[in-house]
Design a protein around this motif. Structure first.
Motif, PDB file in Angstrom:
ATOM      1  N   ILE A 206     120.079  28.216 -95.448  1.00 21.95           N
ATOM      2  CA  ILE A 206     119.184  28.924 -96.150  1.00 21.95           C
ATOM      3  C   ILE A 206     118.000  28.713 -95.986  1.00 21.95           C
ATOM      4  O   ILE A 206     116.940  29.528 -95.610  1.00 21.95           O
ATOM      5  CB  ILE A 206     119.377  28.818 -97.837  1.00 21.95           C
ATOM      6  N   ILE A 207     117.555  27.252 -95.827  1.00 23.17           N
ATOM      7  CA  ILE A 207     116.122  27.195 -95.496  1.00 23.17           C
ATOM      8  C   ILE A 207     115.799  27.634 -94.005  1.00 23.17           C
ATOM      9  O   ILE A 207     114.677  28.082 -93.505  1.00 23.17           O
ATOM     10  CB  ILE A 207     115.852  25.397 -95.456  1.00 23.17           C
ATOM     11  N   THR A 208     116.986  27.286 -93.095  1.00 21.24           N
ATOM     12  CA  THR A 208     116.505  27.703 -91.544  1.00 21.24           C
ATOM     13  C   THR A 208     116.499  29.235 -91.512  1.00 21.24           C
ATOM     14  O   THR A 208     115.484  29.606 -90.687  1.00 21.24           O
ATOM     15  CB  THR A 208     117.793  27.242 -90.706  1.00 21.24           C
ATOM     16  N   LEU A 209     117.448  29.828 -92.039  1.00 23.00           N
ATOM     17  CA  LEU A 209     117.223  31.575 -91.922  1.00 23.00           C
ATOM     18  C   LEU A 209     115.966  31.826 -92.590  1.00 23.00           C
ATOM     19  O   LEU A 209     115.468  33.016 -92.069  1.00 23.00           O
ATOM     20  CB  LEU A 209     118.563  31.818 -92.663  1.00 23.00           C
ATOM     21  N   SER A 210     115.693  31.320 -93.904  1.00 20.08           N
ATOM     22  CA  SER A 210     114.437  31.872 -94.390  1.00 20.08           C
ATOM     23  C   SER A 210     113.280  31.469 -93.600  1.00 20.08           C
ATOM     24  O   SER A 210     112.388  32.523 -93.768  1.00 20.08           O
ATOM     25  CB  SER A 210     114.274  30.985 -95.886  1.00 20.08           C
ATOM     26  N   SER A 211     113.339  30.505 -92.930  1.00 19.70           N
ATOM     27  CA  SER A 211     111.817  30.267 -92.150  1.00 19.70           C
ATOM     28  C   SER A 211     111.986  30.869 -90.782  1.00 19.70           C
ATOM     29  O   SER A 211     110.666  31.637 -90.645  1.00 19.70           O
ATOM     30  CB  SER A 211     112.005  28.838 -91.794  1.00 19.70           C
ATOM     31  N   ARG A 212     113.079  31.376 -90.380  1.00 15.16           N
ATOM     32  CA  ARG A 212     113.222  32.542 -89.154  1.00 15.16           C
ATOM     33  C   ARG A 212     112.604  33.910 -89.730  1.00 15.16           C
ATOM     34  O   ARG A 212     111.828  34.478 -89.076  1.00 15.16           O
ATOM     35  CB  ARG A 212     114.408  32.686 -88.677  1.00 15.16           C
ATOM     36  N   LEU A 213     113.236  34.223 -91.118  1.00 16.68           N
ATOM     37  CA  LEU A 213     112.461  35.619 -91.621  1.00 16.68           C
ATOM     38  C   LEU A 213     111.102  35.552 -91.684  1.00 16.68           C
ATOM     39  O   LEU A 213     110.376  36.463 -91.601  1.00 16.68           O
ATOM     40  CB  LEU A 213     113.401  35.815 -92.814  1.00 16.68           C
ATOM     41  N   PHE A 214     110.640  34.561 -92.290  1.00 17.72           N
ATOM     42  CA  PHE A 214     109.240  34.346 -92.614  1.00 17.72           C
ATOM     43  C   PHE A 214     108.599  34.181 -91.270  1.00 17.72           C
ATOM     44  O   PHE A 214     107.453  35.199 -91.424  1.00 17.72           O
ATOM     45  CB  PHE A 214     109.089  33.146 -93.381  1.00 17.72           C
ATOM     46  N   ALA A 215     108.747  33.662 -90.311  1.00 19.40           N
ATOM     47  CA  ALA A 215     108.170  33.684 -89.045  1.00 19.40           C
ATOM     48  C   ALA A 215     108.222  34.895 -88.444  1.00 19.40           C
ATOM     49  O   ALA A 215     107.217  35.221 -87.828  1.00 19.40           O
ATOM     50  CB  ALA A 215     108.648  32.452 -88.167  1.00 19.40           C
ATOM     51  N   SER A 216     109.182  35.628 -88.442  1.00 18.75           N
ATOM     52  CA  SER A 216     109.065  37.002 -87.934  1.00 18.75           C
ATOM     53  C   SER A 216     108.321  37.830 -88.427  1.00 18.75           C
ATOM     54  O   SER A 216     107.814  38.826 -87.817  1.00 18.75           O
ATOM     55  CB  SER A 216     110.736  37.529 -87.907  1.00 18.75           C
ATOM     56  N   ARG A 217     107.922  37.719 -89.621  1.00 17.38           N
ATOM     57  CA  ARG A 217     107.029  38.479 -90.323  1.00 17.38           C
ATOM     58  C   ARG A 217     105.554  37.915 -90.460  1.00 17.38           C
ATOM     59  O   ARG A 217     104.588  38.910 -90.172  1.00 17.38           O
ATOM     60  CB  ARG A 217     107.066  38.651 -91.700  1.00 17.38           C
ATOM     61  N   LEU A 218     105.460  36.737 -90.353  1.00 15.27           N
ATOM     62  CA  LEU A 218     103.959  35.992 -90.174  1.00 15.27           C
ATOM     63  C   LEU A 218     103.412  36.087 -88.754  1.00 15.27           C
ATOM     64  O   LEU A 218     102.491  36.126 -88.592  1.00 15.27           O
ATOM     65  CB  LEU A 218     104.125  34.681 -90.751  1.00 15.27           C
ATOM     66  N   PHE A 219     104.449  35.884 -87.940  1.00 15.49           N
ATOM     67  CA  PHE A 219     103.781  35.928 -86.363  1.00 15.49           C
ATOM     68  C   PHE A 219     104.252  37.077 -85.532  1.00 15.49           C
ATOM     69  O   PHE A 219     104.650  36.852 -84.359  1.00 15.49           O
ATOM     70  CB  PHE A 219     104.478  34.377 -86.003  1.00 15.49           C
ATOM     71  N   ARG A 220     104.200  38.374 -85.922  1.00 17.43           N
ATOM     72  CA  ARG A 220     104.434  39.353 -85.358  1.00 17.43           C
ATOM     73  C   ARG A 220     103.421  39.541 -84.192  1.00 17.43           C
ATOM     74  O   ARG A 220     103.779  40.104 -83.168  1.00 17.43           O
ATOM     75  CB  ARG A 220     104.772  40.475 -86.212  1.00 17.43           C
ATOM     76  N   TYR A 221     102.301  38.996 -84.366  1.00 20.07           N
ATOM     77  CA  TYR A 221     101.388  39.372 -83.565  1.00 20.07           C
ATOM     78  C   TYR A 221     100.528  38.189 -82.645  1.00 20.07           C
ATOM     79  O   TYR A 221     100.761  37.144 -83.693  1.00 20.07           O
ATOM     80  CB  TYR A 221     100.087  40.271 -84.102  1.00 20.07           C
TER      81      TYR A 221
END
Length: 221
Positions: A206-221
């Motif tokens: 859950i921690i790993t997948l949540s961080s990936r989801l967070f990164a995909s939204r935070l680091f889109r640009y």
């Protein structure tokens, strides 16, 4: 010949207690990360400082944290400080030991992140009228945290798994401590620790997948 009889009902009945222990483990992991990140920032700056005392202190912390076992660090917080008259309960000793370890590892991660940012970023910020602290907090730090985001996730998972060492200093409210108490009362070792392993695995994923989801939204640009 295998003659062990599995009794899962007893283990599943104790699942609420184990999940409560899992929350305690997660709480310790999160707090140790917050404390570790704060100290790691100072240690990373100390490693790059020209002040010999600050540099030596930071280097000593990092070397000790990275080159001794995590169990040793927790023991020193509980038994070592206790022998000097500084008494910490099991929860605080475990939290301090993991935070100490986190700070040492993250300091080197942060130092690498800081060195990856060109000095021209700071120079440009200063030329726009920012003070040195403002340039560091508003320009350098956000870029550094973007660089070290995934290593931070790995350290968070590592912190969660390290909470299992709390049982060695008498902590019985976290997931491993609760599981050990249930095992001592019922002798159903395989069932209880198998469930505990699944819970640890689920929390880590859950921690790993949540961080990936967070990164995909935070680091889109």
């Amino acid at each position: 010949m295998l003659n062990y009889t599995f009794q899962w009902r007893q283990a599943f009945n104790a699942l609420p207690d184990m999940l409560w222990g899992a929350l305690v483990s997660l709480q310790i992991a999160v707090l140790s990360m917050v404390i570790g990140v704060i100290f790691a920032l100072f240690l990373a700056l100390g490693r790059q400082s020209n002040n010999k005392v600050f540099h030596s202190f930071s280097t000593g912390w990092v070397e000790l944290a990275r080159n001794t076992p995590g169990l040793f660090q927790i023991y020193m917080m509980y038994f070592g400080l206790g022998s000097l008259g500084i008494l910490l309960n099991s929860y605080v000793a475990l939290l301090a030991g993991i935070a100490f370890n986190n700070a040492g590892y993250l300091a080197e991660t942060f130092r690498g992140g800081l060195r990856a940012i060109p000095f021209t970023q700071t120079r440009a910020a200063r030329s726009l009228g920012m003070s040195a602290p403002q340039a560091f907090c508003l320009i350098v730090l956000p870029q550094m945290f973007r660089i070290v985001f995934y290593p931070l996730t790995n350290q968070m998972v590592w912190s969660l798994l390290m909470t299992s060492l709390g049982v060695t200093v008498g902590l019985n409210t976290d997931l491993t401590g609760v599981t050990q108490d249930l095992n001592a009362r019922t002798f159903r070792t395989f069932e209880f620790f198998a469930i505990a392993g699944v819970i640890f695995y689920a929390m880590a994923k859950i921690i790993t997948l949540s961080s990936r989801l967070f990164a995909s939204r935070l680091f889109r640009y």
